[in-house]
Design a protein around this motif. Structure first.
Motif, short mmCIF file in Angstrom:
data_model
loop_
_atom_site.label_atom_id
_atom_site.label_comp_id
_atom_site.label_asym_id
_atom_site.label_seq_id
_atom_site.Cartn_x
_atom_site.Cartn_y
_atom_site.Cartn_z
N LEU A 1 15.57 61.01 6.76
CA LEU A 1 15.22 61.91 7.87
C LEU A 1 14.19 62.96 7.49
CD1 LEU A 1 18.78 62.53 9.38
CD2 LEU A 1 17.12 60.77 10.00
N THR B 1 21.87 59.93 12.66
CA THR B 1 21.46 61.11 13.42
C THR B 1 22.52 61.59 14.40
OG1 THR B 1 20.29 59.61 14.95
CG2 THR B 1 18.99 60.68 13.23
N ARG C 1 20.90 65.92 10.85
CA ARG C 1 19.54 66.12 11.35
C ARG C 1 18.72 66.85 10.29
NH1 ARG C 1 18.57 71.28 13.11
NH2 ARG C 1 20.40 72.62 13.45
#
Length: 407
Positions: A21, A176, A180
């Motif tokens: 991420l 997710t 995050r």
């Protein structure tokens, strides 16, 4: 027994999620909703294995194996057991020690005792291969879960992948739901903005008498208030050297409390004033102000039964946020205080917490893993937050005490 168990290598899970991420494996680059993550693991394990969940084991590293705030939140969740290994720093990088060995021992013991029919492993470490093989020999089905790799390749040991009975990939969409990436406004992260309560402590003006003493000490310099970053309850690491001209030193303030007329530039030796946040060996003052010396500590106000209840509350409900820790400590102190006049005296000492109470407050905060393990000191910003939480609770209690409804 027909049930499943999940063994999670938190370093692998969160590190791989950060790579996916945020582009780098640093866990500081992501924000984790641990409750949602545990719920997601539970539901996914039950769906994949078609067995009810017995327990989730969360393996992670911590400095000196002291539980961090996230570990305190995790270990009180239903069906979650936290196992901690050591976290050591070498060549500027943190490394876990003992986590893979603990997972191997837990896996083989569960399989040997036939505690489950299916084991889900969330890891990429090839050191678990012997444990996986032993579990299979005891009739346990081994499910290996991987986090989607950022570069599209494997992020697990190939031997581990080959030995697993079943494999699943936790993709970006699944990750997710609970994880995050933190947003950055530029190349460098902006400096943290203190809470309003902390800013109020830092901006509290010095007494006029202290400024006058500084003016007498340095007549060529006009006194000026301390900069916003200066500590109001203790000297920080940046205050090691001589004090800047025009800013009253602890000796200046001590001279104001000394009996009889005393020149500000020559305070008596017995009037040396030190704050509890000084590092290293410090000289204790000869005596505290009467209103501070007479204040009871929380330990003096707490019975054995209350001490047990406090421990239970700390373990189950206090998350470990520095601001929250200060509030909890102040709430207990006020609720057990018999003589409410102490509360008014304490309010008049803002923004400095009396030495004996402040030391007890910081020792209490150290239980929550707030020590910066470089030198066993609590980080300066965390100390600000702890004291701000303390003063916030004192302020609320003082307002309640004087509200018309209670008179």
């Amino acid at each position: 027994m027909d049930r499943c168990i999940v063994l999670v290598d938190a370093g692998y899970l969160l590190g791989a999620a950060a790579s996916l991420l945020a582009g780098e494996p640093s866990r500081s680059r992501i924000t984790v909703d641990h409750a949602a993550l545990i719920q997601g693991l539970r539901e996914r394990a039950q769906d994949d294995t078609q067995q009810p969940l017995l327990r989730i084991y969360w393996f992670d590293g911590a400095p000196d194996r002291v539980p961090q705030p996230e570990h305190r939140r995790l270990r009180v969740m239903p069906r979650v057991t936290v196992r901690l290994g050591a976290l050591t720093r070498s060549d500027g990088r943190w490394a876990q020690k003992g986590v893979d060995a603990a997972m191997h021992a837990e896996l083989t013991e569960l399989a040997r005792n036939r505690a489950c029919s299916d084991v889900v492993l969330v890891t990429g470490d090839g050191d678990l291969l012997p444990g996986m093989m032993a579990a299979k020999e005891h009739g346990v089905a081994v499910h290996l879960w991987a986090v989607q790799a950022a570069d599209g390749d494997y992020n697990q040991s190939e031997d581990l992948v080959a030995e697993a009975d079943e494999r699943r990939v936790l993709d970006r969409a699944w990750i997710t739901q609970a994880v995050r990436a933190k947003e950055l406004t530029g190349v460098c992260a902006p400096p943290p903005v203190p809470r309003p309560e902390i800013a109020a402590i830092l901006s509290a003006p010095l007494p006029e008498s202290a400024l006058a003493a500084a003016a007498e000490r340095h007549p060529e310099e006009r006194p000026h208030p301390a900069p916003p970053g200066a500590s109001r309850n203790g000297a920080g690491p940046e205050d090691r050297g001589p004090a800047a001209k025009g800013v009253p030193t602890p000796k200046d303030l001590a001279a104001l409390r000394a009996p009889g007329p005393q020149p500000a530039q020559q305070p008596p030796a017995s009037a040396t004033l030190r704050w509890s946040s000084d590092k290293g060996w410090v000289d204790r003052p000869a005596g505290e102000p009467p209103e501070a010396a007479s204040m009871p500590t929380l330990a003096q106000l707490t019975t054995a039964e209350q001490r047990w209840a406090d421990r239970e509350e700390d373990i189950t409900t206090v998350g470990g946020d520095p601001y929250e820790v200060g509030q909890v400590f102040a709430r207990r102190w006020v609720e057990r205080l018999g003589d409410q006049s102490h509360l008014q005296k304490l309010s008049g000492m803002y923004p400095r917490v009396p030495h004996r109470i402040d030391g007890e407050l910081l020792r209490y905060a150290a239980r929550f893993g707030l020590l910066a393990h470089k030198d066993d000191q609590i980080d300066e910003q965390d100390r600000y937050a702890i004291r701000a939480g303390f003063w916030r609770e004192i302020g609320v209690r003082t307002a309640v005490e004087h509200s018309p409804a209670t008179e």
